[in-house]
Design an enzyme around this catalytic site. Sequence first.
Site, PDB file in Angstrom:
ATOM      1  N   THR A  41      80.412 -57.959  21.492  1.00 40.37           N
ATOM      2  CA  THR A  41      81.104 -59.242  21.563  1.00 40.37           C
ATOM      3  C   THR A  41      80.849 -60.086  20.312  1.00 40.37           C
ATOM      4  O   THR A  41      81.331 -61.204  20.200  1.00 40.37           O
ATOM      5  CB  THR A  41      80.654 -60.029  22.813  1.00 40.37           C
ATOM      6  OG1 THR A  41      79.224 -60.144  22.798  1.00 40.37           O
ATOM      7  CG2 THR A  41      81.066 -59.297  24.079  1.00 40.37           C
ATOM      8  N   HIS A  46      71.690 -60.016  19.843  1.00 37.69           N
ATOM      9  CA  HIS A  46      70.769 -61.153  19.787  1.00 37.69           C
ATOM     10  C   HIS A  46      69.592 -60.874  20.716  1.00 37.69           C
ATOM     11  O   HIS A  46      69.540 -59.824  21.373  1.00 37.69           O
ATOM     12  CB  HIS A  46      71.493 -62.451  20.142  1.00 37.69           C
ATOM     13  CG  HIS A  46      72.245 -62.405  21.443  1.00 37.69           C
ATOM     14  ND1 HIS A  46      71.622 -62.397  22.684  1.00 37.69           N
ATOM     15  CD2 HIS A  46      73.575 -62.340  21.701  1.00 37.69           C
ATOM     16  CE1 HIS A  46      72.525 -62.353  23.633  1.00 37.69           C
ATOM     17  NE2 HIS A  46      73.720 -62.308  23.074  1.00 37.69           N
ATOM     18  N   HIS A  49      69.646 -59.356  24.197  1.00 36.74           N
ATOM     19  CA  HIS A  49      69.815 -57.911  24.400  1.00 36.74           C
ATOM     20  C   HIS A  49      68.486 -57.155  24.360  1.00 36.74           C
ATOM     21  O   HIS A  49      68.439 -55.966  24.666  1.00 36.74           O
ATOM     22  CB  HIS A  49      70.724 -57.315  23.303  1.00 36.74           C
ATOM     23  CG  HIS A  49      72.138 -57.816  23.356  1.00 36.74           C
ATOM     24  ND1 HIS A  49      72.648 -58.725  22.451  1.00 36.74           N
ATOM     25  CD2 HIS A  49      73.158 -57.519  24.192  1.00 36.74           C
ATOM     26  CE1 HIS A  49      73.913 -58.962  22.722  1.00 36.74           C
ATOM     27  NE2 HIS A  49      74.252 -58.256  23.774  1.00 36.74           N
ATOM     28  N   LYS A  83      80.199 -65.085  33.573  1.00 33.82           N
ATOM     29  CA  LYS A  83      81.047 -65.895  32.696  1.00 33.82           C
ATOM     30  C   LYS A  83      81.928 -66.836  33.526  1.00 33.82           C
ATOM     31  O   LYS A  83      82.449 -66.449  34.567  1.00 33.82           O
ATOM     32  CB  LYS A  83      81.943 -65.000  31.824  1.00 33.82           C
ATOM     33  CG  LYS A  83      81.165 -64.031  30.937  1.00 33.82           C
ATOM     34  CD  LYS A  83      80.302 -64.764  29.946  1.00 33.82           C
ATOM     35  CE  LYS A  83      79.459 -63.804  29.125  1.00 33.82           C
ATOM     36  NZ  LYS A  83      78.512 -64.503  28.253  1.00 33.82           N
ATOM     37  N   ARG A  87      86.754 -64.155  28.178  1.00 30.65           N
ATOM     38  CA  ARG A  87      86.460 -64.094  26.745  1.00 30.65           C
ATOM     39  C   ARG A  87      87.760 -64.012  25.954  1.00 30.65           C
ATOM     40  O   ARG A  87      88.769 -63.517  26.444  1.00 30.65           O
ATOM     41  CB  ARG A  87      85.630 -62.847  26.418  1.00 30.65           C
ATOM     42  CG  ARG A  87      84.229 -62.833  26.997  1.00 30.65           C
ATOM     43  CD  ARG A  87      83.560 -61.531  26.603  1.00 30.65           C
ATOM     44  NE  ARG A  87      82.260 -61.330  27.223  1.00 30.65           N
ATOM     45  CZ  ARG A  87      81.112 -61.774  26.722  1.00 30.65           C
ATOM     46  NH1 ARG A  87      81.106 -62.455  25.602  1.00 30.65           N
ATOM     47  NH2 ARG A  87      79.975 -61.544  27.348  1.00 30.65           N
ATOM     48  N   GLN A 174      83.459 -49.730  33.828  1.00 32.64           N
ATOM     49  CA  GLN A 174      82.022 -49.498  33.706  1.00 32.64           C
ATOM     50  C   GLN A 174      81.569 -48.412  34.678  1.00 32.64           C
ATOM     51  O   GLN A 174      80.693 -47.604  34.354  1.00 32.64           O
ATOM     52  CB  GLN A 174      81.239 -50.788  33.952  1.00 32.64           C
ATOM     53  CG  GLN A 174      79.735 -50.598  33.719  1.00 32.64           C
ATOM     54  CD  GLN A 174      78.970 -51.896  33.687  1.00 32.64           C
ATOM     55  OE1 GLN A 174      79.454 -52.903  33.188  1.00 32.64           O
ATOM     56  NE2 GLN A 174      77.755 -51.881  34.228  1.00 32.64           N
ATOM     57  N   ASP A 195      72.737 -59.487  36.583  1.00 27.68           N
ATOM     58  CA  ASP A 195      74.158 -59.783  36.776  1.00 27.68           C
ATOM     59  C   ASP A 195      75.020 -58.525  36.778  1.00 27.68           C
ATOM     60  O   ASP A 195      76.220 -58.590  37.058  1.00 27.68           O
ATOM     61  CB  ASP A 195      74.652 -60.756  35.704  1.00 27.68           C
ATOM     62  CG  ASP A 195      74.508 -60.218  34.288  1.00 27.68           C
ATOM     63  OD1 ASP A 195      73.734 -59.258  34.092  1.00 27.68           O
ATOM     64  OD2 ASP A 195      75.156 -60.762  33.366  1.00 27.68           O
ATOM     65  N   LYS A 233      68.527 -72.687  27.895  1.00 34.81           N
ATOM     66  CA  LYS A 233      68.896 -71.269  27.857  1.00 34.81           C
ATOM     67  C   LYS A 233      68.002 -70.483  26.910  1.00 34.81           C
ATOM     68  O   LYS A 233      67.770 -70.893  25.773  1.00 34.81           O
ATOM     69  CB  LYS A 233      70.360 -71.126  27.438  1.00 34.81           C
ATOM     70  CG  LYS A 233      70.917 -69.720  27.647  1.00 34.81           C
ATOM     71  CD  LYS A 233      72.415 -69.680  27.460  1.00 34.81           C
ATOM     72  CE  LYS A 233      72.962 -68.286  27.730  1.00 34.81           C
ATOM     73  NZ  LYS A 233      74.431 -68.232  27.569  1.00 34.81           N
ATOM     74  N   LYS A 236      68.399 -69.528  22.656  1.00 37.22           N
ATOM     75  CA  LYS A 236      69.203 -70.517  21.953  1.00 37.22           C
ATOM     76  C   LYS A 236      68.286 -71.512  21.231  1.00 37.22           C
ATOM     77  O   LYS A 236      67.247 -71.902  21.752  1.00 37.22           O
ATOM     78  CB  LYS A 236      70.087 -71.293  22.939  1.00 37.22           C
ATOM     79  CG  LYS A 236      71.162 -70.439  23.612  1.00 37.22           C
ATOM     80  CD  LYS A 236      72.301 -70.129  22.679  1.00 37.22           C
ATOM     81  CE  LYS A 236      73.425 -69.416  23.417  1.00 37.22           C
ATOM     82  NZ  LYS A 236      74.560 -69.107  22.537  1.00 37.22           N
ATOM     83  N   THR A 237      68.685 -71.910  20.032  1.00 39.11           N
ATOM     84  CA  THR A 237      67.990 -72.956  19.298  1.00 39.11           C
ATOM     85  C   THR A 237      69.039 -73.984  18.887  1.00 39.11           C
ATOM     86  O   THR A 237      70.224 -73.828  19.194  1.00 39.11           O
ATOM     87  CB  THR A 237      67.304 -72.396  18.039  1.00 39.11           C
ATOM     88  OG1 THR A 237      68.334 -71.935  17.128  1.00 39.11           O
ATOM     89  CG2 THR A 237      66.386 -71.234  18.381  1.00 39.11           C
TER      90      THR A 237
END
Length: 422
Positions: A41, A46, A49, A83, A87, A174, A195, A233, A236-237
């Site tokens: 994606t 990141h 993962h 989500k 997307r 999937q 999820d 979250k 995240k920064t």
Amino acid sequence: MNELLNDLKFRGLVNQFTDEKGLQELLEKESIKLYAGFDPTADSLHIGHMLPILTLKRFQLAGHSPIALVGGGTGLIGDPSGKKAERSMNTVEIVKDWSDRIKQQLSRFLDFNAAENPAIVANNYDWLGSLDVIGFLRDVGKNFGINYMLAKDSVQTRIETGISFTEFTYMILQSYDFLKLYQTEGCKLQIGGSDQWGNITAGLELIRKTEGDSDAKAFGLTIPLVTKADGTKFGKTEGGAVWLDREKTSPYEFYQFWINADDRDVIKYVKFFTFLSHEEINKLEEEVQTAPEKRTAQKTLAEEMTKMVHGEEALQQAIKISQALFSGDLKVLTASEIKQGFKDVPTVVLPAEEKNLVDLLVEAKISPSKRQAREDVTNGAIYINGERRQETDTVLSEADRIEGEFTIIRRGKKKYTLIQYK
């Protein structure tokens, strides 16, 4: 208890099993193949993962063979799990490029050259891309009841806001991945985030229906989604996601993310992401309780993660930048280290020429006026590359430029400005 499963439980890496006893018996009997999927994606993975990647690695270290499945096909659709909205669709060319980049990143963590149990990279576009609609609906789609699919959380959470037919079919695609890997690779276990439970169990059901109850024996295992104690979250920064690509998140920024872990989270992260022994982790946990000010657990976590993702040299560079910023001795930094450590600092580009310090402070908008600039200098509020300057007639010359590229100016305790020379 199987040693591997015992370790996963100690680390808090088990959310749900489809059949814990059956999987335990299988792992005791043989070396298995297992997989986790990674949809492209973006052009980089990141740290969100990292948990499934490192769980695959734990299985490999225990003698099993991991399959890293890059979703070149499913990435064209988009997983609705977790989500709130669909997307945006990307082109085949973009997804293919991202898939290739992700393959390269996965090779940092999994051993594709192991003699006994090498890891495998697969791309589901290889089989999904050639499917014909009629054949897929007849042979695969017939195995999925609408009521069964509607009951899955990934669909339920989107019913009110709306879910397209495209996303609705993601579960089938999937599931077909699991069946395909079961048939061609003998893959008997799928792992994924919590999820993914609905998608994993749907795949097991497809294997059971296709292969027959007596022959098919496959399993699912979900791992927790990583959360932060303060409610923000994970991963995240202020600058956005923490990427594994050093061009998107520098090794210094990566190091800083981990070293700033909350005391309430740090041991959980150490268990999740490092390969330290149970004894080492218990010792760090004790230190968090008895000497939190030392931040030993955070330093250990940051060092282990930065070394794993970026290598020893990048780790030492990140430590050097951190120490220089803490001590104020900025002259020890190289130009490349300054680019990392001062990435988000206001930058002013100026000609490479000598300039009076007071004039420079005004030109770079560090001080609002010459009068204020003189006061800042004489009051000792101005630092050049970590050194205080208190003479208003100071002229900045080539000697004040680090590797001819940068001068770092600090006003007060924390306000930095980076002068870059053209």
